[in-house]
Write a protein that holds these residues in place. Structure first.
Motif, PDB file in Angstrom:
ATOM      1  N   GLU A   1     -16.404  16.834 -19.474  1.00  0.00           N
ATOM      2  CA  GLU A   1     -14.979  17.909 -19.673  1.00  0.00           C
ATOM      3  C   GLU A   1     -15.694  19.119 -19.774  1.00  0.00           C
ATOM      4  O   GLU A   1     -14.890  20.174 -19.160  1.00  0.00           O
TER       5      GLU A   1
ATOM      6  N   HIS B   1     -12.607  16.282 -11.733  1.00  0.00           N
ATOM      7  CA  HIS B   1     -13.460  15.279 -12.446  1.00  0.00           C
ATOM      8  C   HIS B   1     -14.278  14.275 -11.101  1.00  0.00           C
ATOM      9  O   HIS B   1     -15.027  13.621 -11.445  1.00  0.00           O
TER      10      HIS B   1
ATOM     11  N   HIS C   1      -8.014  20.113 -12.789  1.00  0.00           N
ATOM     12  CA  HIS C   1      -9.114  19.420 -13.646  1.00  0.00           C
ATOM     13  C   HIS C   1      -9.151  17.971 -13.155  1.00  0.00           C
ATOM     14  O   HIS C   1     -10.708  17.636 -13.091  1.00  0.00           O
TER      15      HIS C   1
HETATM   16 ZN   LIG Z   1     -11.126  15.866 -18.226  1.00  0.00          ZN
END
Ligand SMILES: [Zn+2]
Length: 767
Positions: free
Chosen positions: A456, A437, A433
């Protein structure tokens, strides 16, 4: 009368009956009119109008602009007093067509200042018990003395600039307006007390290890320019602590002075490697650059443990240069192990890097860098080739936070080095994750302060794809013969949330600060939405092409929600306004079921209903063209003998076929024996395609997907007539649970016996 005339006459005749009935009610009581509430209405009211900056296609417009903020910074870490000192010069380029009267600078550390208002916006309650540590912090301490202490703000001639601090935002006034195309340079000197992030739950700070050493993960550590854009003007919405950041791109030259025994890595290219690396480290680094399958250790665990025993009083300065980044972060400690490997992205080599204290092992040495490399490959395939030269995963207790090229991740074994499956998958997931980003929002630079889902949610969607890739590429990392157990992404993972209390839900298109259930709303729901588009509504080819188009169009730019929504339609020829409206602008849920199934038999014998209508019009049977009558099982006209009849027995039909079709055409005709009218119901507000699986008497199945547009004129229920050569024994809606249907009790026909009924039945046989 010719045939066409006959047909139009019968159509009129049948329609007239309906119209007549409606007029009757209208006379009694007229319904009030209404706005266009159609769920398929185009999103003109919700979307901002396209303009020269942002095109209707979803691409940047011909006059798209973005501001630039370049930084030269000199940073000093005081490890004894856990303080950070900095001097920075910002050169701000006004590429907008507007004259700017002032500049806004973000002072995130002020969120932790003694006079911060952040704690005052969280309503509190008295709990029956509270952790002693948090009790002391909340009720007994005078608070951590955080926040920026500013020594000066001055222009490049050394003149003090007037400034006003409004909590986490600072307005700097320039001697004169900054005209379009002009640059302005100014300097700020500052320092602050670094918070202990393991106590303060900060996204940045230090962790104190048991041996007294500190591990620093430092970010949001310098006054940073706010974004000025065609959409918001200045994005100077306060930093309350939850919503992340809106930051312009720029080039950074940063020198960081730390104790000489520290190991440090940061955003950007290390430009004085020979000064800060030992000869051994240089040799290992050269090996790492050629190692594509496994990481090479640059600083070993034994070396980190040995270094941890000392405390250098002299310093070393690490120098970094980063181009086209929106932020800067670094990690520093004498307790760090360091490893890296190369990964081919397109025709370039990128370094996958991990920095972790011995507390992270054995998990981190084994997997962190491998996960980074795998993530870069998956994301590059889904978007564009990763453009930076490295991606670093730093292990920091309880952290999961991203900055350009560097991120902090949790996942710590216990003191004996044992770890649960949960810890392991937690670590894999967070690294995927946070490294992900880099793509959203570090490169596709959306406004996180305003739209949490754009980084997100989109990132969590690609994370799901990357997790599945990782599970396939490294089966030894996951449970044998299993798929990677992704926590978010598959449609059914959002069902619990979407079937919850409507009073505790906000549409995805809500500022992150104001949403309930942050994780479900800003991460999971948009990720599931994109997954449904990819797997069910658009298909992988069309989705992936459009998603890539969005990523490439907005790479190193600032996209807005409409730019995403418009591009996905523009590149695929699929009108998705209905989906954006339902999934992103409302809290509606998806629920489709089978309401009713009626079985019909076919005959040439006129039934009572048609006869009655004929008579009321004064018509005779001979006035009509050959008709085929459908009789519902169990109705007044139904006769048991109908069940054995075939289409050959329907005289009117056979006569029509003989009169109108050639022998060749006749030979091609199907010969259905069973006729059903299936009524699908939609208690949920979200329109979805109806995925129906029909099971036949021989056990075979057939799946039919009715496009979502089937709901365009009736939002509650729709009928579908099915002619079949075999008897249908079962119908299941959404058999693979791919539409996030919140109530599957209505998905099957014949209805499954409810447990209550089954229990009653059991009682009965017992009795
Ligand atoms: Zn995040």
């Amino acid at each position: 009368m010719n045939l066409i005339k006959y047909f139009s006459m019968i159509a009129l005749f049948l329609a007239a009956g309906v119209t007549y009935a409606q007029n009757e009610t209208d006379k009694e009581e007229r319904d009030p009119g209404h706005y266009n509430n159609n769920r398929f209405k185009q999103l003109y009211e919700e979307f901002s109008t396209p303009n020269v900056y942002r095109s209707a296609s979803g691409a940047p417009g011909p006059e798209y602009y973005q501001q630039q903020a370049d930084y030269v910074m000199s940073i000093r870490l005081d490890d004894t007093n856990t303080r950070l000192y900095g001097e920075e010069t910002i050169t701000y380029t006004n590429n907008s067509p507007d004259d700017l009267e002032y500049l806004w600078v973000q002072l995130d550390q002020n969120k932790r200042a003694r006079d911060s208002k952040t704690p005052l916006i969280e309503p509190s309650g008295a709990f029956p018990a509270e952790m002693a540590s948090s009790f002391v912090g909340k009720y007994m301490g005078d608070g951590f003395d955080g926040g920026f202490k500013l020594d000066y703000v001055k222009d490049n001639k050394g003149r003090a600039l007037p400034y006003t601090i409004n909590r986490t935002m600072m307005r700097v006034e320039m001697p004169k307006n900054l005209k379009s195309g002009e640059k302005f340079s100014f300097s700020i000197k500052w320092w602050y007390n670094i918070p202990n992030h393991t106590i303060d739950r900060a996204r940045s700070g230090y962790e104190k290890f048991e041996d007294g050493n500190n591990g620093y993960v430092i970010a949001q550590f310098f006054p940073r320019m706010a974004v000025y854009s065609d959409v918001e003007g200045w994005q100077n919405s306060q930093f309350w602590g939850r919503d992340e950041f809106a930051l312009p791109f720029g080039n950074y030259n940063v020198s960081i002075t730390v104790p000489s025994d520290h190991i440090l890595d940061a955003t950007g290219e290390l430009i004085n490697r020979k000064e800060v690396f030992s000869k051994t480290m240089m040799k290992r680094y050269a090996q790492a650059k050629k190692s594509y399958s496994e990481p090479v250790v640059i600083v070993t665990q034994a070396e980190a443990e040995a270094a941890s025993k000392g405390f250098a009083t002299n310093t070393k300065t690490w120098k970094f240069r980063a181009e086209n980044v929106r932020d800067f972060g670094f990690a520093s400690s004498r307790r760090y192990i360091w490893d890296m490997m190369a990964v081919k992205i397109g025709n370039r080599d990128v370094m996958a890097v991990s920095v972790y204290p011995p507390e992270g092992n054995p998990l981190w040495g084994e997997w962190s860098t491998i996960v980074v490399a795998s993530t870069l490959k998956s994301y590059s395939r889904m978007t564009f080739n990763y453009p930076y030269h490295k991606a670093i995963s730093v292990h920091a207790k309880n952290q999961g936070m991203e900055y350009p090229m560097i991120c902090w991740n949790y996942g710590r074994p216990d003191k004996e080095g044992n770890y649960s499956e949960r810890t392991k998958y937690g670590m894999f997931g967070v690294i995927i994750h946070e490294v992900g980003h880099n793509f959203f929002p570090m490169i596709v630079n959306s406004d996180e302060r305003q739209w949490t889902w754009m980084d997100e949610g989109i990132n969590t969607f690609v994370q799901y794809v990357a997790e599945q890739d990782f599970g396939q590429a490294y089966p030894e990392a996951i449970a044998p013969n299993k798929k990677y157990p992704s926590r978010r992404g598959p449609a059914k993972t959002i069902v619990d949330y979407m079937s919850g209390n409507q009073d505790r839900m906000a549409p995805i298109m809500t500022k992150g600060l104001n949403t309930y259930n942050f994780g479900a709303n800003a991460y999971s729901k948009p990720a599931v939405g994109l997954n449904i588009l990819r797997e069910t509504i658009m298909g992988r080819d069309l989705f992936d092409y459009a998603f890539k188009t969005y990523s490439r169009r907005w790479m190193f730019k600032h996209p807005n929600p409409e730019d995403f929504f418009r591009t996905m339609e523009d590149a695929s020829a699929i009108d998705l306004d209905w989906f954006w409206r339902a999934w992103f602008f409302t809290t509606d849920y998806s629920d489709i079921g089978v309401q009713e199934v009626k079985k019909f038999y076919v005959t040439s014998k006129m039934n009572a209903e048609v006869r009655q209508m004929m008579e009321s019009r004064g018509m005779k049977e001979s006035d009509l063209p050959p008709l085929v009558y459908l009789v519902e099982e169990g109705s007044d006209d139904y006769e048991a003998s109908m069940e054995t009849a075939t289409l050959n027995d329907v005289v009117t039909l056979q006569q029509y076929i003989m009169d109108n079709l050639t022998p060749a055409e006749r030979a091609k005709l199907k010969n259905p024996k069973f006729f059903y009218e299936v009524t699908f119901e939609k208690p949920g507000g979200v329109p979805m395609p109806i995925i129906a699986e029909y099971t036949y008497s021989d056990g075979s199945t057939k799946r039919v997907t009715y496009p979502v547009q089937i709901w365009r004129k009736n939002d509650a229920s729709v009928g579908m007539v099915i002619a079949s050569e075999m008897e249908i024994t079962k119908i299941v809606v959404d058999p693979d649970e791919e539409t996030a249907d919140i109530d599957t009790s209505n998905n099957t026909w014949p209805k499954r016996k409810k447990l209550g009924e089954f229990n009653k039945f059991k009682e009965k046989i017992k009795g």
